[in-house]
Design a protein around this motif. Sequence first.
Motif, PDB file in Angstrom:
ATOM      1  N   PRO A   1      -6.704  10.841 -33.500  1.00 18.92           N
ATOM      2  CA  PRO A   1      -7.932  10.227 -34.031  1.00 18.92           C
ATOM      3  C   PRO A   1      -9.235  10.944 -33.638  1.00 18.92           C
ATOM      4  O   PRO A   1     -10.062  11.212 -34.512  1.00 18.92           O
ATOM      5  CB  PRO A   1      -7.871   8.790 -33.510  1.00 18.92           C
ATOM      6  CG  PRO A   1      -6.407   8.524 -33.339  1.00 18.92           C
ATOM      7  CD  PRO A   1      -5.803   9.827 -32.894  1.00 18.92           C
TER       8      PRO A   1
ATOM      9  N   LEU B   1      -6.191  22.599 -35.620  1.00 21.20           N
ATOM     10  CA  LEU B   1      -4.791  23.006 -35.422  1.00 21.20           C
ATOM     11  C   LEU B   1      -4.003  21.887 -34.745  1.00 21.20           C
ATOM     12  O   LEU B   1      -4.402  21.397 -33.677  1.00 21.20           O
ATOM     13  CB  LEU B   1      -4.739  24.265 -34.558  1.00 21.20           C
ATOM     14  CG  LEU B   1      -5.523  25.470 -35.094  1.00 21.20           C
ATOM     15  CD1 LEU B   1      -5.544  26.596 -34.058  1.00 21.20           C
ATOM     16  CD2 LEU B   1      -4.915  25.961 -36.412  1.00 21.20           C
ATOM     17  N   GLU B   2      -2.903  21.504 -35.347  1.00 22.93           N
ATOM     18  CA  GLU B   2      -2.047  20.439 -34.797  1.00 22.93           C
ATOM     19  C   GLU B   2      -0.663  21.035 -34.526  1.00 22.93           C
ATOM     20  O   GLU B   2      -0.085  21.673 -35.397  1.00 22.93           O
ATOM     21  CB  GLU B   2      -1.956  19.281 -35.800  1.00 22.93           C
ATOM     22  CG  GLU B   2      -0.868  18.268 -35.523  1.00 22.93           C
ATOM     23  CD  GLU B   2      -0.911  17.671 -34.115  1.00 22.93           C
ATOM     24  OE1 GLU B   2      -1.982  17.260 -33.656  1.00 22.93           O
ATOM     25  OE2 GLU B   2       0.174  17.648 -33.466  1.00 22.93           O
TER      26      GLU B   2
ATOM     27  N   CYS C   1       2.095   4.860 -29.163  1.00 19.32           N
ATOM     28  CA  CYS C   1       0.866   4.056 -29.118  1.00 19.32           C
ATOM     29  C   CYS C   1       1.106   2.736 -29.846  1.00 19.32           C
ATOM     30  O   CYS C   1       1.839   2.698 -30.839  1.00 19.32           O
ATOM     31  CB  CYS C   1      -0.251   4.837 -29.791  1.00 19.32           C
ATOM     32  SG  CYS C   1      -1.806   3.943 -29.940  1.00 19.32           S
TER      33      CYS C   1
ATOM     34  N   VAL D   1      -6.167  -2.418 -31.897  1.00 18.62           N
ATOM     35  CA  VAL D   1      -7.552  -1.933 -31.852  1.00 18.62           C
ATOM     36  C   VAL D   1      -8.527  -3.036 -32.254  1.00 18.62           C
ATOM     37  O   VAL D   1      -8.161  -3.953 -32.993  1.00 18.62           O
ATOM     38  CB  VAL D   1      -7.747  -0.741 -32.820  1.00 18.62           C
ATOM     39  CG1 VAL D   1      -7.150   0.532 -32.254  1.00 18.62           C
ATOM     40  CG2 VAL D   1      -7.176  -1.037 -34.196  1.00 18.62           C
TER      41      VAL D   1
ATOM     42  N   HIS E   1       0.982  24.291 -35.784  1.00 18.28           N
ATOM     43  CA  HIS E   1       0.262  25.369 -35.085  1.00 18.28           C
ATOM     44  C   HIS E   1       0.013  24.939 -33.643  1.00 18.28           C
ATOM     45  O   HIS E   1      -0.836  24.075 -33.392  1.00 18.28           O
ATOM     46  CB  HIS E   1      -1.079  25.679 -35.763  1.00 18.28           C
ATOM     47  CG  HIS E   1      -0.943  26.534 -36.985  1.00 18.28           C
ATOM     48  ND1 HIS E   1      -0.464  26.054 -38.175  1.00 18.28           N
ATOM     49  CD2 HIS E   1      -1.204  27.856 -37.174  1.00 18.28           C
ATOM     50  CE1 HIS E   1      -0.447  27.035 -39.059  1.00 18.28           C
ATOM     51  NE2 HIS E   1      -0.885  28.142 -38.483  1.00 18.28           N
ATOM     52  N   THR E   2       0.748  25.548 -32.728  1.00 21.14           N
ATOM     53  CA  THR E   2       0.603  25.187 -31.306  1.00 21.14           C
ATOM     54  C   THR E   2      -0.328  26.165 -30.619  1.00 21.14           C
ATOM     55  O   THR E   2      -0.062  27.378 -30.612  1.00 21.14           O
ATOM     56  CB  THR E   2       1.983  25.229 -30.605  1.00 21.14           C
ATOM     57  OG1 THR E   2       2.868  24.375 -31.317  1.00 21.14           O
ATOM     58  CG2 THR E   2       1.886  24.783 -29.154  1.00 21.14           C
TER      59      THR E   2
ATOM     60  N   ASP F   1      -6.561  17.646 -27.493  1.00 23.19           N
ATOM     61  CA  ASP F   1      -5.106  17.796 -27.457  1.00 23.19           C
ATOM     62  C   ASP F   1      -4.427  16.849 -26.473  1.00 23.19           C
ATOM     63  O   ASP F   1      -3.368  17.174 -25.925  1.00 23.19           O
ATOM     64  CB  ASP F   1      -4.718  19.262 -27.212  1.00 23.19           C
ATOM     65  CG  ASP F   1      -5.439  19.897 -26.032  1.00 23.19           C
ATOM     66  OD1 ASP F   1      -6.459  19.328 -25.584  1.00 23.19           O
ATOM     67  OD2 ASP F   1      -4.994  20.942 -25.556  1.00 23.19           O
ATOM     68  N   GLY F   2      -5.026  15.682 -26.293  1.00 21.11           N
ATOM     69  CA  GLY F   2      -4.306  14.597 -25.645  1.00 21.11           C
ATOM     70  C   GLY F   2      -4.285  14.647 -24.126  1.00 21.11           C
ATOM     71  O   GLY F   2      -4.921  15.492 -23.497  1.00 21.11           O
TER      72      GLY F   2
ATOM     73  N   ARG G   1      -3.685  21.191 -23.026  1.00 20.67           N
ATOM     74  CA  ARG G   1      -3.527  22.619 -22.748  1.00 20.67           C
ATOM     75  C   ARG G   1      -4.901  23.288 -22.642  1.00 20.67           C
ATOM     76  O   ARG G   1      -5.126  24.164 -21.809  1.00 20.67           O
ATOM     77  CB  ARG G   1      -2.709  23.247 -23.898  1.00 20.67           C
ATOM     78  CG  ARG G   1      -2.519  24.729 -23.829  1.00 20.67           C
ATOM     79  CD  ARG G   1      -1.426  25.042 -22.832  1.00 20.67           C
ATOM     80  NE  ARG G   1      -1.268  26.450 -22.631  1.00 20.67           N
ATOM     81  CZ  ARG G   1      -0.129  27.099 -22.843  1.00 20.67           C
ATOM     82  NH1 ARG G   1       0.937  26.467 -23.264  1.00 20.67           N
ATOM     83  NH2 ARG G   1      -0.043  28.395 -22.591  1.00 20.67           N
TER      84      ARG G   1
ATOM     85  N   TRP H   1       3.386  -6.002 -22.309  1.00 19.86           N
ATOM     86  CA  TRP H   1       2.837  -6.736 -23.445  1.00 19.86           C
ATOM     87  C   TRP H   1       3.877  -6.989 -24.531  1.00 19.86           C
ATOM     88  O   TRP H   1       4.913  -6.313 -24.603  1.00 19.86           O
ATOM     89  CB  TRP H   1       1.652  -5.983 -24.048  1.00 19.86           C
ATOM     90  CG  TRP H   1       1.961  -4.602 -24.556  1.00 19.86           C
ATOM     91  CD1 TRP H   1       2.409  -4.263 -25.798  1.00 19.86           C
ATOM     92  CD2 TRP H   1       1.830  -3.365 -23.835  1.00 19.86           C
ATOM     93  NE1 TRP H   1       2.558  -2.897 -25.899  1.00 19.86           N
ATOM     94  CE2 TRP H   1       2.209  -2.326 -24.714  1.00 19.86           C
ATOM     95  CE3 TRP H   1       1.437  -3.030 -22.524  1.00 19.86           C
ATOM     96  CZ2 TRP H   1       2.203  -0.983 -24.326  1.00 19.86           C
ATOM     97  CZ3 TRP H   1       1.434  -1.691 -22.147  1.00 19.86           C
ATOM     98  CH2 TRP H   1       1.814  -0.698 -23.050  1.00 19.86           C
TER      99      TRP H   1
ATOM    100  N   GLY I   1       4.647   7.599 -23.432  1.00 17.06           N
ATOM    101  CA  GLY I   1       3.554   8.574 -23.381  1.00 17.06           C
ATOM    102  C   GLY I   1       2.724   8.392 -22.128  1.00 17.06           C
ATOM    103  O   GLY I   1       2.854   7.392 -21.422  1.00 17.06           O
TER     104      GLY I   1
ATOM    105  N   GLY J   1     -11.531  12.583 -26.329  1.00 15.48           N
ATOM    106  CA  GLY J   1     -10.339  11.729 -26.387  1.00 15.48           C
ATOM    107  C   GLY J   1      -9.581  11.723 -25.067  1.00 15.48           C
ATOM    108  O   GLY J   1     -10.175  11.832 -23.989  1.00 15.48           O
TER     109      GLY J   1
ATOM    110  N   ALA K   1      -7.861  13.916 -23.681  1.00 16.01           N
ATOM    111  CA  ALA K   1      -8.064  15.145 -22.906  1.00 16.01           C
ATOM    112  C   ALA K   1      -9.197  14.952 -21.907  1.00 16.01           C
ATOM    113  O   ALA K   1      -9.192  15.540 -20.824  1.00 16.01           O
ATOM    114  CB  ALA K   1      -8.358  16.315 -23.841  1.00 16.01           C
TER     115      ALA K   1
ATOM    116  N   ILE L   1      -8.226   4.820 -28.628  1.00 13.14           N
ATOM    117  CA  ILE L   1      -8.476   5.240 -30.013  1.00 13.14           C
ATOM    118  C   ILE L   1      -9.965   5.129 -30.343  1.00 13.14           C
ATOM    119  O   ILE L   1     -10.586   6.071 -30.831  1.00 13.14           O
ATOM    120  CB  ILE L   1      -7.634   4.395 -31.000  1.00 13.14           C
ATOM    121  CG1 ILE L   1      -6.143   4.627 -30.750  1.00 13.14           C
ATOM    122  CG2 ILE L   1      -7.990   4.738 -32.436  1.00 13.14           C
ATOM    123  CD1 ILE L   1      -5.228   3.737 -31.585  1.00 13.14           C
TER     124      ILE L   1
END
Length: 361
Positions: free
Chosen positions: A11, A30-31, A41, A45, A117-118, A151-152, A156, A198, A240, A259, A261, A273
């Motif tokens: 997001p 790039l994902e 997740c 929200v 694409h990493t 990138d979470g 990286r 939950w 996660g 985010g 990261a 989110i």
Amino acid sequence: MYDFVVVGVGPPGARFARRAAEDGYDVLALEKGTIGEPLACSGHVSTDIWEFTGDGAREELFQNEIYGARFHVGGPDSDDYPFYKEGVASNVIDRVGLDRHLAAVAREAGADVREEHTVTGVTEHRDRVEVVASGPDGTRTFEAKMLAGCDGPRSRVRDELALPQPEEFLHGVLAFSEEDDHEDFVDVHLTPPTFFAWRIPRGEAGVEYGLAAPPGVQVTKHFEELIDGYEIDVAHRCSGAIPIGPPDRVTSRRAFLIGDAAAQTKPFTGGGILYGMTCADHAAREIDPDRPTTLAAYERAWRDDLEREQELGRWIRRAYSLPEPVQRLGLGALSGEIGVHMDRPTSLVSLDHLKAVFSRS
Ligand SMILES: Cc1cc2nc3c(=O)[nH]c(=O)nc-3n(C[C@H](O)[C@H](O)[C@H](O)COP(=O)(O)OP(=O)(O)OC[C@H]3O[C@@H](n4cnc5c(N)ncnc54)[C@H](O)[C@@H]3O)c2cc1C
């Protein structure tokens, strides 16, 4: 040379790519895998989510409407302490669909969004950033004036730039049962040490059971206890990391994090989110790719907006570790109608909340 390369299309990444493209910048996003996958997740929200989406999103993504939460100090059979709003407090949505929707909106705005694409390397220079990515056509190097690391939690980009780590990581697990449940309350169990478990009714998409806790807690064991307590069968388990506590710095010379990261999450739920997308908007508003000094304005803007919320969120989280009798006493005293916004703990001192408390019969 791109104005911005965005790494990661969750997001916040999709939101930033969209906003920057709308402002006329050349954006490459790039994902590493397929957008939205794998799921890790709950997609629970506040209704503010619809301010960040494009046309037709609600019809596409909405699963259930939630008015409040029942808190339990024990398992499913224990007493519950309800906290609720007069109107809808939150929505449960299709999280995989949300990511796909936001990426599609970013593409429509003109961003070049590429899956598979990493990003494996990032080098900052005085006048540009080099980004190495491996994809279906082999390894390529892209150049940009600025880099957005979206990138979470295990970023990286953050590691490549030697930016500081979040304060801690929780481990979250989820699984789903096939019950149809349109009920308008979620259940929250304060049983796992220092965080919570939950149950979320997702309408026709089933019921979700989940739990998050810090390292050292036996997450699987507590999760088994939870689902045994509910006497249900669950499938599609996933898990996660949840970063809590932003590092002191989320910008470098020509790069910035948004985010997870940057640990832009709520310390008392782990939700990120809305915070991530809010910070993406701050980044899009403040950062000019031709003026690296504007990165400081992004650091200031997102912290000015969320620092107090995260600080108060930390205090709320401390209550999860209080002795059980104290928890029961506190929940008993505070439960009932509330006027608190789920993303804004500072609204505990709002007029809306005071009105709700005084209207309790
Ligand atoms: C169990 C659990 C339940 C949760 N429930 C909620 C909830 O109900 N509500 C809520 O608001 N939040 C919730 N969260 C938190 C929420 O999922 C995150 O805050 C949110 O996903 C953050 O988005 P992000 O894009 O920063 O990170 P991510 O969603 O992790 O996205 C990062 C993206 O970057 C990509 N990527 C990673 N590395 C690279 C690389 N090297 N190259 C290219 N791409 C890369 C990944 O594939 C991914 O698509 C939950 C988290 C967990 C773990």
